[in-house]
Design a protein around this motif. Structure first.
Motif, PDB file in Angstrom:
ATOM      1  N   VAL A  65       0.683  -1.292  -0.072  1.00 58.54           N
ATOM      2  CA  VAL A  65       0.094   0.104  -0.004  1.00 58.54           C
ATOM      3  C   VAL A  65       0.898   1.370   0.132  1.00 58.54           C
ATOM      4  O   VAL A  65       0.377   2.428  -0.141  1.00 58.54           O
ATOM      5  N   TYR A 157       1.328   0.618  23.108  1.00 57.85           N
ATOM      6  CA  TYR A 157       0.722   1.011  21.807  1.00 57.85           C
ATOM      7  C   TYR A 157       1.342   2.101  20.877  1.00 57.85           C
ATOM      8  O   TYR A 157       1.318   2.224  19.962  1.00 57.85           O
ATOM      9  N   LEU A 196      -0.707 -11.714  14.076  1.00 58.08           N
ATOM     10  CA  LEU A 196       0.637 -11.440  13.821  1.00 58.08           C
ATOM     11  C   LEU A 196       1.034 -10.077  14.062  1.00 58.08           C
ATOM     12  O   LEU A 196       1.789  -9.756  14.594  1.00 58.08           O
ATOM     13  N   ALA A 198      -0.460  -8.197  16.193  1.00 58.90           N
ATOM     14  CA  ALA A 198      -0.618  -8.041  17.755  1.00 58.90           C
ATOM     15  C   ALA A 198       0.728  -8.519  18.314  1.00 58.90           C
ATOM     16  O   ALA A 198       1.135  -7.918  19.283  1.00 58.90           O
TER      17      ALA A 198
HETATM   18  P1  NAD Z   1      -2.326  -9.257  10.487  1.00 54.00           P
HETATM   19  O1  NAD Z   1      -0.827  -9.115  10.900  1.00 54.00           O
HETATM   20  O2  NAD Z   1      -2.940 -10.370  10.205  1.00 54.00           O
HETATM   21  O3  NAD Z   1      -2.790  -8.014   9.351  1.00 54.00           O
HETATM   22  C1  NAD Z   1      -1.870  -6.970   9.317  1.00 54.00           C
HETATM   23  C2  NAD Z   1      -1.899  -6.934   7.769  1.00 54.00           C
HETATM   24  O4  NAD Z   1      -1.260  -5.652   7.318  1.00 54.00           O
HETATM   25  C3  NAD Z   1      -1.070  -8.170   7.111  1.00 54.00           C
HETATM   26  O5  NAD Z   1      -1.790  -8.652   6.284  1.00 54.00           O
HETATM   27  C4  NAD Z   1       0.070  -7.274   6.682  1.00 54.00           C
HETATM   28  O6  NAD Z   1       0.690  -7.997   5.261  1.00 54.00           O
HETATM   29  C5  NAD Z   1      -0.399  -6.043   6.076  1.00 54.00           C
HETATM   30  N1  NAD Z   1       0.384  -4.735   5.708  1.00 54.00           N
HETATM   31  C6  NAD Z   1       1.364  -4.311   6.507  1.00 54.00           C
HETATM   32  N2  NAD Z   1       1.995  -3.519   5.657  1.00 54.00           N
HETATM   33  C7  NAD Z   1       1.767  -3.408   4.556  1.00 54.00           C
HETATM   34  C8  NAD Z   1       1.918  -2.759   3.358  1.00 54.00           C
HETATM   35  N3  NAD Z   1       2.877  -1.994   3.366  1.00 54.00           N
HETATM   36  N4  NAD Z   1       1.304  -3.034   2.291  1.00 54.00           N
HETATM   37  C9  NAD Z   1       0.158  -4.028   2.099  1.00 54.00           C
HETATM   38  N5  NAD Z   1      -0.204  -4.453   3.332  1.00 54.00           N
HETATM   39  C10 NAD Z   1       0.580  -4.305   4.537  1.00 54.00           C
HETATM   40  O7  NAD Z   1      -2.934  -8.385  11.919  1.00 54.00           O
HETATM   41  P2  NAD Z   1      -4.343  -8.090  12.289  1.00 54.00           P
HETATM   42  O8  NAD Z   1      -4.421  -8.023  13.732  1.00 54.00           O
HETATM   43  O9  NAD Z   1      -5.365  -8.990  11.519  1.00 54.00           O
HETATM   44  O10 NAD Z   1      -4.475  -6.573  11.752  1.00 54.00           O
HETATM   45  C11 NAD Z   1      -5.500  -5.961  10.968  1.00 54.00           C
HETATM   46  C12 NAD Z   1      -6.029  -4.784  11.135  1.00 54.00           C
HETATM   47  O11 NAD Z   1      -6.772  -4.885  12.644  1.00 54.00           O
HETATM   48  C13 NAD Z   1      -4.744  -3.839  11.626  1.00 54.00           C
HETATM   49  O12 NAD Z   1      -5.382  -2.629  10.958  1.00 54.00           O
HETATM   50  C14 NAD Z   1      -4.655  -3.697  13.112  1.00 54.00           C
HETATM   51  O13 NAD Z   1      -4.164  -2.559  13.611  1.00 54.00           O
HETATM   52  C15 NAD Z   1      -6.189  -3.750  13.608  1.00 54.00           C
HETATM   53  N6  NAD Z   1      -6.707  -4.052  14.796  1.00 54.00           N
HETATM   54  C16 NAD Z   1      -6.062  -5.538  15.312  1.00 54.00           C
HETATM   55  C17 NAD Z   1      -6.111  -5.756  16.577  1.00 54.00           C
HETATM   56  C18 NAD Z   1      -5.627  -6.893  17.315  1.00 54.00           C
HETATM   57  O14 NAD Z   1      -5.719  -7.114  18.443  1.00 54.00           O
HETATM   58  N7  NAD Z   1      -5.078  -7.842  16.453  1.00 54.00           N
HETATM   59  C19 NAD Z   1      -7.106  -4.887  17.269  1.00 54.00           C
HETATM   60  C20 NAD Z   1      -7.561  -3.938  16.742  1.00 54.00           C
HETATM   61  C21 NAD Z   1      -7.270  -3.468  15.495  1.00 54.00           C
END
Ligand code: NAD
Length: 257
Positions: A65, A157, A196, A198
């Protein structure tokens, strides 16, 4: 209920089967949506392909992205293959580990820029890329993923909290901008889930335990529950809701002392 029959969506952010993006994908696919997915870099391709191949008719494309050319290619390909786009899911975030672990005051300029580029600006760039396709069919719905650390200072965080604040403000500004084109933009603020991304948060296991003890429902949110909330915000069930950040956190955010 086939709430999304005949609709198509694109999901950014599947890394593996624990990804929030994959939970959302399963909800949307079960509701009848045809989906396109992106993966970040060849390292993740095989794993993501192993998941998406279980959804017939889906499309898989590379996209970092931070690269404008990748974003252009993705929407060109979606247009060519699907001919329409109704849904965009942004489930992408990154901050350098050293900027998350240290004292917030020591956040580096480069780390700050990168975290905001990947975690917040990308929502603007992706929404812009999706807009012409969504307009073809009279509108669409966009969803981003946030966390409570956007609003309150959460230990560990740090920089990601500031990037999430920017993401949530971007949701509101995009919603205001895109509303006349019938494109809705919302976010889910999810409770902690062991993924991942987290694992980059120092003390994450303690955070999970604390949330489960303090939340009114006395447990942590399940991935499937985030998927179901996403389905609501991305379907016509929420047709009058835009610019909102909806907590899906077992009620944790309403608690004071
Ligand atoms: P995840 O690691 O499975 O997903 C994060 C994704 O971001 C990965 O697929 C990674 O490839 C992608 N990414 C990072 N840099 C990138 C780039 N330059 N180009 C394209 N893709 C890129 O972890 P997740 O927890 O499923 O995270 C998904 C979303 O949910 C994030 O925005 C995260 O902040 C948010 N979130 C997570 C939690 C939690 O506790 N896990 C809680 C609230 C919000």
């Amino acid at each position: 209920m086939n709430l999304l029959e005949g609709k198509t969506g694109i999901i950014f952010g599947v890394a593996n089967k624990r990804s929030i993006a994959w939970a959302i994908a399963q909800s949307l696919a079960a509701a009848g949506a045809r989906l396109a997915f992106t993966y970040q870099g060849e390292r993740l391709k095989e794993g993501v392909e192993g998941l998406t191949c279980t959804l017939p008719g889906s499309l898989l494309l590379p996209c970092d992205v931070t690269v404008d050319g990748d974003i252009t290619n993705v929407f060109r390909e979606v247009d060519a293959q699907f001919g329409r786009l109704d849904i965009l899911v942004h489930s992408v975030a990154f901050a350098p580990r050293e900027d998350l672990e240290g004292e917030f005051v020591n956040t580096s300029r480069e780390g700050f820029k990168l975290a905001h580029d990947i975690s917040a600006y990308s929502l603007v760039a992706l929404t812009r890329g999706a807009t012409p396709l969504m307009e073809k069919n009279g509108g669409g719905a966009v969803l981003a993923m946030s966390y409570y650390g956007a609003e309150k200072a959460v230990e560990g965080y740090n920089l990601m909290g500031v990037a999430k604040a920017s993401l949530e403000a971007s949701v509101r500004y995009l919603a205001a901008n895109m509303g006349p084109r019938k494109i809705r933009v919302n976010a889910i603020s999810a409770g902690p889930v062991n993924t991942l991304a987290a694992r980059g948060i120092k003390g994450f296991t303690g955070m999970l335990k604390h949330h489960a003890e303090r939340a009114p429902l006395r447990r942590n949110v399940e991935l499937e529950e985030i998927g179901n909330a996403a389905l609501f915000l991305l379907s016509d069930m929420s047709s009058a809701i835009t610019g909102e950040v909806m907590f899906v956190d077992c009620g944790y955010n309403i608690i004071g002392v």
